[in-house]
Scaffold this active site. Structure first.
Site, PDB file in Angstrom:
ATOM      1  N   TYR A 185       0.854  -1.191   0.000  1.00  0.00           N
ATOM      2  CA  TYR A 185       0.000   0.000   0.000  1.00  0.00           C
ATOM      3  C   TYR A 185       0.891   1.242   0.000  1.00  0.00           C
ATOM      4  CZ  TYR A 185      -4.254   2.559   0.186  1.00  0.00           C
ATOM      5  OH  TYR A 185      -5.271   3.397  -0.150  1.00  0.00           O
ATOM      6  N   ARG A 238      -8.818  10.752  -8.241  1.00  0.00           N
ATOM      7  CA  ARG A 238      -7.958  11.418  -7.247  1.00  0.00           C
ATOM      8  C   ARG A 238      -7.199  10.339  -6.480  1.00  0.00           C
ATOM      9  NH1 ARG A 238      -7.060  12.224  -2.372  1.00  0.00           N
ATOM     10  NH2 ARG A 238      -8.744  10.809  -1.776  1.00  0.00           N
ATOM     11  N   LYS A 256      -6.199  -2.158  -1.065  1.00  0.00           N
ATOM     12  CA  LYS A 256      -7.065  -2.033   0.108  1.00  0.00           C
ATOM     13  C   LYS A 256      -7.677  -3.380   0.487  1.00  0.00           C
ATOM     14  CE  LYS A 256      -6.984   2.183   1.644  1.00  0.00           C
ATOM     15  NZ  LYS A 256      -7.925   3.295   1.602  1.00  0.00           N
ATOM     16  N   GLU A 328     -13.445   4.839  -2.869  1.00  0.00           N
ATOM     17  CA  GLU A 328     -12.020   5.093  -2.669  1.00  0.00           C
ATOM     18  C   GLU A 328     -11.480   6.027  -3.742  1.00  0.00           C
ATOM     19  OE1 GLU A 328      -8.908   4.820  -0.241  1.00  0.00           O
ATOM     20  OE2 GLU A 328     -10.659   3.532   0.051  1.00  0.00           O
ATOM     21  N   ASP A 329     -10.885   7.128  -3.316  1.00  0.00           N
ATOM     22  CA  ASP A 329     -10.157   8.046  -4.197  1.00  0.00           C
ATOM     23  C   ASP A 329     -11.016   8.611  -5.321  1.00  0.00           C
ATOM     24  OD1 ASP A 329      -8.014   7.803  -2.593  1.00  0.00           O
ATOM     25  OD2 ASP A 329      -6.780   6.601  -3.934  1.00  0.00           O
ATOM     26  N   ASP A 351     -13.512   5.779   2.697  1.00  0.00           N
ATOM     27  CA  ASP A 351     -12.333   5.714   3.545  1.00  0.00           C
ATOM     28  C   ASP A 351     -11.595   7.045   3.586  1.00  0.00           C
ATOM     29  OD1 ASP A 351     -10.593   4.216   5.253  1.00  0.00           O
ATOM     30  OD2 ASP A 351      -9.140   4.154   3.623  1.00  0.00           O
ATOM     31  N   ASP A 352     -11.623   7.792   2.483  1.00  0.00           N
ATOM     32  CA  ASP A 352     -10.934   9.081   2.445  1.00  0.00           C
ATOM     33  C   ASP A 352     -11.594  10.090   3.383  1.00  0.00           C
ATOM     34  OD1 ASP A 352      -9.123   8.300   0.247  1.00  0.00           O
ATOM     35  OD2 ASP A 352     -10.969   8.239  -0.901  1.00  0.00           O
ATOM     36  N   ASN A 493      -0.508  11.745   1.272  1.00  0.00           N
ATOM     37  CA  ASN A 493       0.211  10.619   0.682  1.00  0.00           C
ATOM     38  C   ASN A 493       0.433  10.865  -0.806  1.00  0.00           C
ATOM     39  OD1 ASN A 493       0.341   8.862   2.988  1.00  0.00           O
ATOM     40  ND2 ASN A 493      -1.862   8.537   2.767  1.00  0.00           N
TER      41      ASN A 493
END
Length: 637
Positions: A185, A238, A256, A328-329, A351-352, A493
């Site tokens: 990850y 993103r 993930k 996610e993202d 999760d973000d 990150n």
């Protein structure tokens, strides 16, 4: 009883078997296979299940027969009705044997096949004569990985192991989690996504593009596993702090879900990575001959919304109401809209927004044991007002409201956010995106971060901007002049995008900062003292959070579940950790941590009336642990 290719089959499938929690008894499955041919040309007896043969008396299942151990998946394989000492049959769509068995990642053991298994499954001559243990295989592979100098090479080696020997991959990851987590990850997965088109081997997960519009339900049915419990989905717009990577964002769902299994114990077969490909606005990718996605600019508006709605509807139709869908993202504008739109009708989690918020809140709660005072005593300043920043801010405000019985509107006034245009204030209200408006306070406009620090005098500085080196020397020194122990979280990150490094934070604060980052940094020495910085990694939260939802049969996510997860994680930090300057526990205990988080989340689901798995187990921690996938090899009859 049925006959196929001259072979006779009699079976009685058993589903939902639990190792520890008995509500009702069923008879054991029986399988009889008799081959009419002894020819070596066809050694496969085709059936649709993998089963375990045990004595009929002692099998038990939960009252919800559709779920069981191994992350709550229906036990169509029969493995969960046996202890690890019992033999099982390695059946897939067909009984795996010989060459096909060695190339089946779910059942392949490599050189660990026993002498008896080599005879029974036609492996003689296909393997060297030596028989080794799984532990020796792990040792050998770790030696190989450590010989690679480039992190991306280590990532590719790990993905190769996953494609060839699933159980060995997860045992390797579980037993070496602190060393391998940065490989599978962040930060390495970011580079892997950037180069995904060049390094892609066997495709993992489902790629759903605009070409599949109107056929998404059919596409979901193409996936070989039918009992899915967790889906991680991205549209690649993103990816970490790297921007629009289009279809190549698939590395994020794959990574993930590897952690869902390794850290949270969700069975691999219950996990489904998905990339929604609506194009990309990344010109470099559009001009890259190795790019694997649609070569068009991103679809937006109604076309985008219709494709996502078809996907969400198809998932619910195909897998049911209790499948967890983790966004996610996604870019800010879509992330908030999707969470708001489907939060009331699906089991969804971002999760973000939510996972980051929960882990950061846990870190702050732990840090207060070093600083002193309560959460309500703190003043917070954020650099970054996107998904992560506003999500963290909202969860902090909710926790303060809960602790002090103060209205949420009041607790938000302790939290200030800075975006690309400066401090978010009332005078900017009309031009703000909707998710920023709750954070527009009465204050004079301030453009520069260092000036905002001087004016607001925060005790906690949090970076979620996605822009590296924005916590400058002036900013950190100002924080240190205002606070004896400034709390500084640089969360962006990968490592290159971190607002400041651990070395910068400790050096500029003269060793007084309580520091955590999104990506890992090595311990640093300052004035003869070693400082080990914490990593506010979402992997502390989402695997256990997802496990808690699954074992309780939750049908919706509630903010109180996130608060429960934060409190559970903060409680895991020991005095020994504090003595080393750590505000997060070591990852070496992550499976135990995940079980405790799962228990707290499940307990909250039962308390809120959102759990469907009844009755509630009396010991949720023990139940969570019993549901965790084990990567140890099983013996084949």
């Amino acid at each position: 009883m049925m006959s196929l290719n001259g072979s006779t089959f009699l079976y009685n499938p058993v589903i939902g078997v639990s190792r520890s929690y008995a509500q009702r008894r069923v008879s054991a499955p029986s399988v009889v296979v008799s081959s009419a041919s002894s020819s070596n040309a066809d050694r496969k007896a085709t059936v649709l299940m993998e089963t375990n043969l045990k004595a009929p008396a002692a099998l038990v299942i939960e009252s919800d027969s559709k779920t069981s151990v191994g992350g709550g998946v229906e036990d169509v394989y029969g493995e969960d009705s046996a202890t690890e000492e019992h033999n099982i049959t390695p059946w897939t769509v067909s009984v795996a044997s010989g060459y096909s068995l060695m190339r089946d990642p779910h059942h392949n053991k490599g050189l660990a096949f026993s002498e008896k298994e080599r005879d029974a499954h036609y492996l003689r001559g296909l393997l060297p004569p030596v028989v080794v243990s799984q532990d020796l295989q792990v040792k050998k592979l770790m030696n190989c990985i450590r010989n690679y100098q480039v992190p991306l090479q280590k990532y590719m080696a790990m993905m190769d192991y996953q494609e060839h020997n699933e159980r060995l991959f997860y045992k390797l990851l579980i037993e070496n989690v602190e060393e391998l987590l940065p490989i599978v990850y962040t930060p390495t997965v970011g580079e892997a996504c950037q180069k995904y088109g060049s390094i892609l081997g066997r495709p993992q997960g489902l790629f759903i593009s605009l070409k599949e519009k109107g056929k998404i339900l059919e596409v979901l049915k193409n996936w070989p596993e039918k009992k899915i419990q967790v889906i991680v989905v991205t549209d690649g717009e993103r990816i970490l702090g790297l921007g629009d990577l289009g279809c190549q964002g698939m590395g994020i769902p794959v990574g993930k879900l590897s952690l869902y299994t390794a850290l949270g114990g969700i069975r691999p077969s219950a996990c489904l990575p998905v990339t929604i490909d609506v194009g990309t606005n990344n010109e470099d990718l559009l001009n890259d001959e190795f790019y694997i996605g649609l070569r068009q600019r991103r679809a937006t508006g109604q076309e985008y919304a219709e494709l996502l709605h078809e996907f969400m509807s198809a998932v619910k139709q195909n897998y049911g109401e209790k499948v967890l869908i983790q966004f996610e993202d996604f870019a800010n504008h879509n992330a908030f809209d999707l969470l708001a739109k489907y939060g009331a009708t699906h089991l969804v989690f971002n999760d973000d927004i939510q996972g980051t918020a929960s882990v950061v809140l846990a870190g702050i709660m732990a840090a207060l044991k070093l600083v002193g005072g309560t959460l309500a005593d703190q003043k917070f300043l954020f650099l970054g007002a996107g998904e992560a920043g506003t999500g963290i801010a909202e969860l902090i405000a909710l926790e303060i409201s809960k602790q002090t019985n103060t209205p949420l509107e009041e607790t938000r006034k302790k939290i200030f956010l800075v975006d690309s245009k400066g401090l978010i204030v009332k005078s900017r209200l009309e031009s703000l995106q909707h998710f920023k408006k709750p954070w527009a306070h009465e204050h004079e406009p301030i453009r520069e971060l260092v000036d905002a620090v001087k004016a607001i005098k925060p005790t906690v500085l949090i970076g979620s901007s996605g822009v590296g080196r924005t916590f400058t020397k002036d900013v950190v020194e100002t924080m240190a002049s205002l606070n004896e122990k400034p709390i500084i979280f640089a969360l962006s990150n990968p490592t290159s995008q971190s607002e400041c490094t651990a070395k910068e934070a400790y050096t500029w604060s003269k060793g007084r900062a309580i520091y955590a980052s999104g990506s890992p940094f090595d311990p640093i020495e300052y004035n003869g003292k070693i400082y080990a910085s914490g990593q506010a990694n979402n992997a502390y939260i989402f695997p256990g959070f997802g496990l808690g939802l699954i074992i309780s049969g939750a049908i919706r996510v509630h903010d109180d579940m996130l608060l429960a997860a934060s409190e559970a994680l903060a409680a895991e930090v020991t005095q020994e950790n504090f003595d080393k300057g750590l505000i997060f526990p070591p990852f070496t205990n992550i499976r135990k941590i995940s079980a405790n988080i799962a228990a707290k989340v499940a307990a909250k689901a039962y308390e809120l009336g959102l759990a469907t798995r009844l009755p509630q187990p009396h010991d949720l921690v023990a139940y969570a642990e019993s549901c965790m996938y084990s990567p140890s090899y099983r013996s084949y009859r």
